[in-house]
Design a protein around this motif. Sequence first.
Motif, PDB file in Angstrom:
ATOM      1  N   ARG A 272       0.831  -1.204   0.000  1.00 10.04           N
ATOM      2  CA  ARG A 272       0.000   0.000   0.000  1.00 10.04           C
ATOM      3  C   ARG A 272       0.870   1.260   0.000  1.00 10.04           C
ATOM      4  O   ARG A 272       0.575   2.224  -0.693  1.00 10.04           O
ATOM      5  CB  ARG A 272      -0.926  -0.001   1.214  1.00 10.04           C
ATOM      6  N   LEU A 273       1.934   1.242   0.781  1.00  7.75           N
ATOM      7  CA  LEU A 273       2.835   2.395   0.795  1.00  7.75           C
ATOM      8  C   LEU A 273       3.443   2.620  -0.591  1.00  7.75           C
ATOM      9  O   LEU A 273       3.574   3.761  -1.052  1.00  7.75           O
ATOM     10  CB  LEU A 273       3.930   2.202   1.840  1.00  7.75           C
ATOM     11  N   ALA A 274       3.813   1.528  -1.265  1.00  8.66           N
ATOM     12  CA  ALA A 274       4.360   1.648  -2.617  1.00  8.66           C
ATOM     13  C   ALA A 274       3.323   2.227  -3.574  1.00  8.66           C
ATOM     14  O   ALA A 274       3.638   3.071  -4.429  1.00  8.66           O
ATOM     15  CB  ALA A 274       4.834   0.286  -3.118  1.00  8.66           C
ATOM     16  N   GLY A 275       2.076   1.805  -3.431  1.00  5.51           N
ATOM     17  CA  GLY A 275       1.009   2.332  -4.276  1.00  5.51           C
ATOM     18  C   GLY A 275       0.763   3.811  -4.031  1.00  5.51           C
ATOM     19  O   GLY A 275       0.512   4.580  -4.969  1.00  5.51           O
ATOM     20  N   LEU A 276       0.870   4.236  -2.774  1.00  9.99           N
ATOM     21  CA  LEU A 276       0.671   5.649  -2.468  1.00  9.99           C
ATOM     22  C   LEU A 276       1.816   6.493  -3.016  1.00  9.99           C
ATOM     23  O   LEU A 276       1.597   7.621  -3.479  1.00  9.99           O
ATOM     24  CB  LEU A 276       0.545   5.850  -0.958  1.00  9.99           C
ATOM     25  N   LEU A 277       3.019   5.957  -2.979  1.00 10.67           N
ATOM     26  CA  LEU A 277       4.143   6.681  -3.571  1.00 10.67           C
ATOM     27  C   LEU A 277       3.911   6.926  -5.061  1.00 10.67           C
ATOM     28  O   LEU A 277       4.236   7.990  -5.590  1.00 10.67           O
ATOM     29  CB  LEU A 277       5.442   5.900  -3.358  1.00 10.67           C
ATOM     30  N   GLU A 291      -9.152  10.134  -1.749  1.00  7.95           N
ATOM     31  CA  GLU A 291     -10.068   9.949  -2.879  1.00  7.95           C
ATOM     32  C   GLU A 291      -9.528   8.932  -3.882  1.00  7.95           C
ATOM     33  O   GLU A 291     -10.299   8.215  -4.521  1.00  7.95           O
ATOM     34  CB  GLU A 291     -10.280  11.276  -3.606  1.00  7.95           C
ATOM     35  N   ARG A 292      -8.203   8.867  -4.011  1.00  6.11           N
ATOM     36  CA  ARG A 292      -7.586   8.022  -5.031  1.00  6.11           C
ATOM     37  C   ARG A 292      -7.155   6.660  -4.496  1.00  6.11           C
ATOM     38  O   ARG A 292      -6.823   5.765  -5.287  1.00  6.11           O
ATOM     39  CB  ARG A 292      -6.367   8.751  -5.628  1.00  6.11           C
ATOM     40  N   MET A 293      -7.130   6.502  -3.189  1.00  6.69           N
ATOM     41  CA  MET A 293      -6.722   5.223  -2.598  1.00  6.69           C
ATOM     42  C   MET A 293      -7.763   4.140  -2.868  1.00  6.69           C
ATOM     43  O   MET A 293      -8.933   4.431  -3.142  1.00  6.69           O
ATOM     44  CB  MET A 293      -6.507   5.376  -1.082  1.00  6.69           C
ATOM     45  N   ARG A 307     -15.642   8.598   5.374  1.00  2.00           N
ATOM     46  CA  ARG A 307     -14.667   9.423   4.652  1.00  2.00           C
ATOM     47  C   ARG A 307     -13.693  10.084   5.629  1.00  2.00           C
ATOM     48  O   ARG A 307     -12.501  10.214   5.337  1.00  2.00           O
ATOM     49  CB  ARG A 307     -15.378  10.490   3.806  1.00  2.00           C
ATOM     50  N   ASN A 308     -14.198  10.503   6.773  1.00  4.90           N
ATOM     51  CA  ASN A 308     -13.316  11.081   7.798  1.00  4.90           C
ATOM     52  C   ASN A 308     -12.270  10.065   8.242  1.00  4.90           C
ATOM     53  O   ASN A 308     -11.089  10.382   8.419  1.00  4.90           O
ATOM     54  CB  ASN A 308     -14.131  11.556   8.994  1.00  4.90           C
ATOM     55  N   ILE A 309     -12.707   8.838   8.422  1.00  6.18           N
ATOM     56  CA  ILE A 309     -11.796   7.768   8.830  1.00  6.18           C
ATOM     57  C   ILE A 309     -10.781   7.500   7.727  1.00  6.18           C
ATOM     58  O   ILE A 309      -9.585   7.299   7.984  1.00  6.18           O
ATOM     59  CB  ILE A 309     -12.598   6.498   9.178  1.00  6.18           C
ATOM     60  N   ALA A 310     -11.246   7.515   6.481  1.00  5.37           N
ATOM     61  CA  ALA A 310     -10.344   7.270   5.348  1.00  5.37           C
ATOM     62  C   ALA A 310      -9.271   8.347   5.243  1.00  5.37           C
ATOM     63  O   ALA A 310      -8.093   8.052   4.981  1.00  5.37           O
ATOM     64  CB  ALA A 310     -11.152   7.201   4.053  1.00  5.37           C
TER      65      ALA A 310
END
Length: 341
Positions: A272-277, A291-293, A307-310
């Motif tokens: 997940r960290l790699a995807g966020l990078l 929004e994009r995760m 959404r707040n939690i996200a």
Amino acid sequence: MVAVFDHGGGVRAVRVPIPDNPLGYTLVYVVDTDRGPVLVDTGWDDPGSWDALTAGLAACGTAVGEVYGVVITHHHPDHHGLSARVREASGAWVALHAADAAIVRRTRETRPERWFSYMAAKLTAAGAPEEHVAPLRTPRVGALPGLSPALPDREIVPGELLDLPGRRLRAIWTPGHTPGHVCLHLEEEHPARLPGQGRLFSGDHLLPGITPHIGLYEDPDDATVTDPLGDYLDSLERIGRLTPAEVLPAHQQSFTDGPGRVRALLDHHESRLAGLLALLAEPLTPWQLAERMEWNRPWTDIPYGSRNIAVSEAESHLRRLVKLGRAEPVPGSDPVAYAAV
């Protein structure tokens, strides 16, 4: 219908429903001791949840008035919610880790309006649109659960045995989901003689089929810059080395191969960290990143509170990437955007 499961060796589980929540229920564990039953967690503070807990205790051959103690894995309302009511009915002690006990004290002392204004400011800083923030400026009374949680009587001290006469239950500090989350290691031979080191009450730290929420430790009276995801990953590795014979989580169902589940969760977060990078190849605010995760449903279908939690979870991942030197805030951006290094 009462749902009780006998795990053998003087350990049972009672399903206590969580109202209007996709998790469905909290598994409250009833551990027999020489002084009476001790509960691991209590469930949500709701009349239906209370009825399920008391009916479940009756099905276990005991009653709420017989409860000797309550051990809380963490302060969230689906775990700690009924603690005060159990204590009132039985005189039982309630134990919580000091870090979560501090949150309970501050929660009780902080006016709801302060929480709402704090949340509004946090979301604005994260880049949330005004139409999302606006409801927090005119909050409804009672919109937040768990604003008056029970103050604990006892502190759970990591590494020490808890007061369960005739049993060996040791606390293991596993921060991440909350600052004071604990797992509880029952240092006794498994009743079915499964290979491994006893049994582990894992709370929300280690669940068989879902990943626990790892967001920021949000508190209007504590400005400490924390790294919840880093805490969680470190805690996971510590639990993996324990090699329990069986894991008894607070949701879903019991399972074996705790170390295998730990490896899967470590791999998940690294991926997940790699995807966020990759997403941060362009500057994004925490809201834009959320929004994009990838979630369990499209962003347009995620309700307001979720959404707040996200966004909080996106921020915890951003904080981890910044700490690792793999992302950084964009100078001059307002609200602050982040980009991969």
